[in-house]
Motif scaffolding. Structure first.
Motif, short mmCIF file in Angstrom:
data_model
loop_
_atom_site.label_atom_id
_atom_site.label_comp_id
_atom_site.label_asym_id
_atom_site.label_seq_id
_atom_site.Cartn_x
_atom_site.Cartn_y
_atom_site.Cartn_z
N UNK A 84 90.07 73.35 34.01
CA UNK A 84 88.85 74.01 34.47
C UNK A 84 88.89 75.50 34.13
N UNK A 85 90.06 76.13 34.30
CA UNK A 85 90.19 77.54 33.94
C UNK A 85 89.95 77.76 32.46
N UNK A 86 90.47 76.85 31.64
CA UNK A 86 90.28 76.96 30.20
C UNK A 86 88.81 76.82 29.82
N UNK A 87 88.11 75.89 30.47
CA UNK A 87 86.68 75.68 30.18
C UNK A 87 85.88 76.94 30.55
N UNK A 88 86.17 77.50 31.73
CA UNK A 88 85.46 78.71 32.15
C UNK A 88 85.77 79.87 31.21
N UNK A 89 87.05 80.02 30.86
CA UNK A 89 87.46 81.11 29.98
C UNK A 89 86.78 81.01 28.62
N UNK A 90 86.69 79.80 28.10
CA UNK A 90 86.05 79.60 26.80
C UNK A 90 84.57 80.00 26.86
N UNK A 91 83.90 79.59 27.94
CA UNK A 91 82.48 79.92 28.09
C UNK A 91 82.28 81.43 28.20
N UNK A 92 83.14 82.11 28.98
CA UNK A 92 83.01 83.56 29.15
C UNK A 92 83.34 84.29 27.85
N UNK A 93 84.34 83.80 27.13
CA UNK A 93 84.70 84.44 25.87
C UNK A 93 83.56 84.35 24.86
N UNK A 94 82.91 83.19 24.83
CA UNK A 94 81.78 83.02 23.91
C UNK A 94 80.61 83.92 24.30
N UNK A 95 80.38 84.06 25.61
CA UNK A 95 79.24 84.87 26.06
C UNK A 95 79.46 86.35 25.77
N UNK A 96 80.74 86.77 25.71
CA UNK A 96 81.04 88.18 25.41
C UNK A 96 81.48 88.37 23.96
N UNK A 97 81.49 87.26 23.18
CA UNK A 97 81.91 87.29 21.77
C UNK A 97 83.30 87.90 21.63
N UNK A 98 84.18 87.49 22.52
CA UNK A 98 85.54 88.01 22.54
C UNK A 98 86.50 86.95 22.01
N UNK A 99 87.76 87.29 22.01
CA UNK A 99 88.80 86.40 21.49
C UNK A 99 89.08 85.27 22.48
N UNK A 100 88.72 84.05 22.11
CA UNK A 100 88.90 82.90 22.99
C UNK A 100 90.37 82.67 23.31
N UNK A 157 84.92 91.10 33.72
CA UNK A 157 83.92 90.07 33.45
C UNK A 157 84.12 88.86 34.35
N UNK A 158 85.38 88.49 34.57
CA UNK A 158 85.68 87.37 35.46
C UNK A 158 85.17 87.64 36.87
N UNK A 159 85.44 88.83 37.36
CA UNK A 159 85.03 89.14 38.74
C UNK A 159 83.52 89.26 38.86
N UNK A 160 82.87 89.70 37.81
CA UNK A 160 81.41 89.72 37.81
C UNK A 160 80.87 88.29 37.88
N UNK A 161 81.48 87.40 37.12
CA UNK A 161 81.08 86.00 37.14
C UNK A 161 81.38 85.37 38.49
N UNK A 162 82.55 85.70 39.04
CA UNK A 162 82.93 85.21 40.38
C UNK A 162 81.90 85.65 41.42
N UNK A 163 81.53 86.90 41.37
CA UNK A 163 80.55 87.43 42.32
C UNK A 163 79.21 86.71 42.19
N UNK A 164 78.80 86.45 40.95
CA UNK A 164 77.53 85.75 40.72
C UNK A 164 77.57 84.33 41.28
N UNK A 165 78.72 83.65 41.10
CA UNK A 165 78.83 82.28 41.61
C UNK A 165 78.75 82.24 43.12
N UNK A 166 79.35 83.23 43.79
CA UNK A 166 79.28 83.27 45.25
C UNK A 166 77.90 83.67 45.75
N UNK A 167 77.21 84.50 44.99
CA UNK A 167 75.83 84.83 45.37
C UNK A 167 74.94 83.58 45.29
N UNK A 168 75.13 82.82 44.20
CA UNK A 168 74.35 81.59 44.04
C UNK A 168 74.69 80.59 45.14
N UNK A 169 75.97 80.50 45.49
CA UNK A 169 76.38 79.59 46.56
C UNK A 169 75.78 80.03 47.89
#
Length: 311
Positions: free
Chosen positions: A261-277, A133-145
């Motif tokens: 910043x890592x914690x903020x990103x992790x929290x957002x991704x965990x919420x989006x996947x309904x996983x363990x924060x 999921x992290x790498x998918x998000x990373x890829x999306x951020x670089x595509x947007x950039x």
């Protein structure tokens, strides 16, 4: 995620691409320059750095992205430093556009840094690893950039910045030409005193306040790096020590900021996947003792900086 493997910072392929980006070069300034001339020299160099790292950043080169972000930060620091000497009427619009660009650069850069702290996929079972999921998000951020850097909006921004920089000579809405050495000494001294005063409350600051202090420290450091060549040899040693302290401060506060910043990103991704924060945040958690130790080290360095009085 082919892209993330291709440019992974530990991979041989990434190492082979290290010559594809351009690092910041100190602009050549002289004491005979006016502030307007110095600003044009510095700002033009920052635009050149953006252009030099543009293609490699579009190809997901992490270091090129880092250098683009540094160039943008230096450009904004230069404008802040010479704010009373350059035209201001166009700045609000340009500032907004630079903020738009920085948003894209920062998002991708923060994910670059955060990914380095993630445990390897080999260390955990696939169903427990958030790596995919992290790498998918990373890829999306670089595509947007990449989309932003290849957009008409970005090209117009560079064009307008170039016109503004070239037109930053004496005019009706700026101060008359001023001695660069005189102006710089006074302005650096003011920034230095304000930074030292602000830093006294460091150990009582929250994460947001520490981040603002980090920004001010970085801005002061970049301004001093741009202008250190102007100082006479008798004060050069003090300036060098000042820069040494500022780099240590940036390292200490940067550690805390990267974790936050890592914690903020992790929290957002965990919420989006309904996983363990908690599990997602674990690579970025800085223990209370470790955090206090880093803050104390930064506070001590600030006190050492206060004793230098380089200006």
């Amino acid at each position: 995620m082919t892209g993330s493997r291709k440019f992974h910072p530990r991979s041989p392929r990434f190492e082979q691409r290290q010559d594809r980006y351009r690092r910041y070069k100190t602009p050549r300034l002289t004491a005979t320059m006016t502030c307007q001339e110095a600003f044009r020299t510095i700002a033009r160099g920052c635009l050149d750095d953006l252009a030099a790292n543009h293609q490699a950043t579009c190809e997901e080169d992490r270091e090129a992205l880092h250098q683009m972000r540094i160039a943008l930060t230096r450009l904004r620091a230069a404008r802040s430093f010479f704010s009373s000497c350059v035209p201001s009427s166009e700045w609000p619009h340009l500032k907004g556009e630079l903020k738009w660009l920085n948003k894209h650069l920062s998002r991708a850069r923060d994910l670059d840094v955060a990914l380095k702290r993630l445990p390897s996929a080999h260390d955990t079972s696939p169903e427990q690893s958030p790596d995919r999921v992290w790498r998918k998000t990373w890829s999306a951020s670089h595509r947007e950039l990449r989309r932003a850097l290849r957009s008409r909006r970005y090209r117009i921004l560079l064009r307008d910045m170039s016109i503004w920089i070239d037109g930053s000579g004496p005019s009706g809405n700026v101060k008359p030409p001023t001695s660069l050495t005189t102006y710089s000494s006074r302005k650096l001294d003011r920034w230095y005193k304000k930074l030292v005063k602000k830093s006294r409350a460091l150990e009582d600051m929250n994460a947001s306040q520490r981040h603002q202090l980090r920004i001010k420290s970085k801005r002061f450091r970049y301004a001093l790096e741009m202008l250190e060549q102007l100082f006479p040899s008798k004060s050069h040693a003090g300036v060098k020590e000042c820069l040494k302290s500022l780099r240590k401060i940036q390292k200490h506060l940067g550690q805390l900021n990267d974790a936050e910043q890592g914690r903020v990103i992790a929290t957002a991704l965990a919420k989006s996947t309904r996983d363990d924060v908690t599990r997602w945040n674990s690579p970025f958690s800085t223990g209370r003792k470790a955090r206090k130790r880093i803050i104390r080290a930064a506070a001590l360095t600030f006190r050492e900086l206060a004793e230098l009085k380089p200006f």
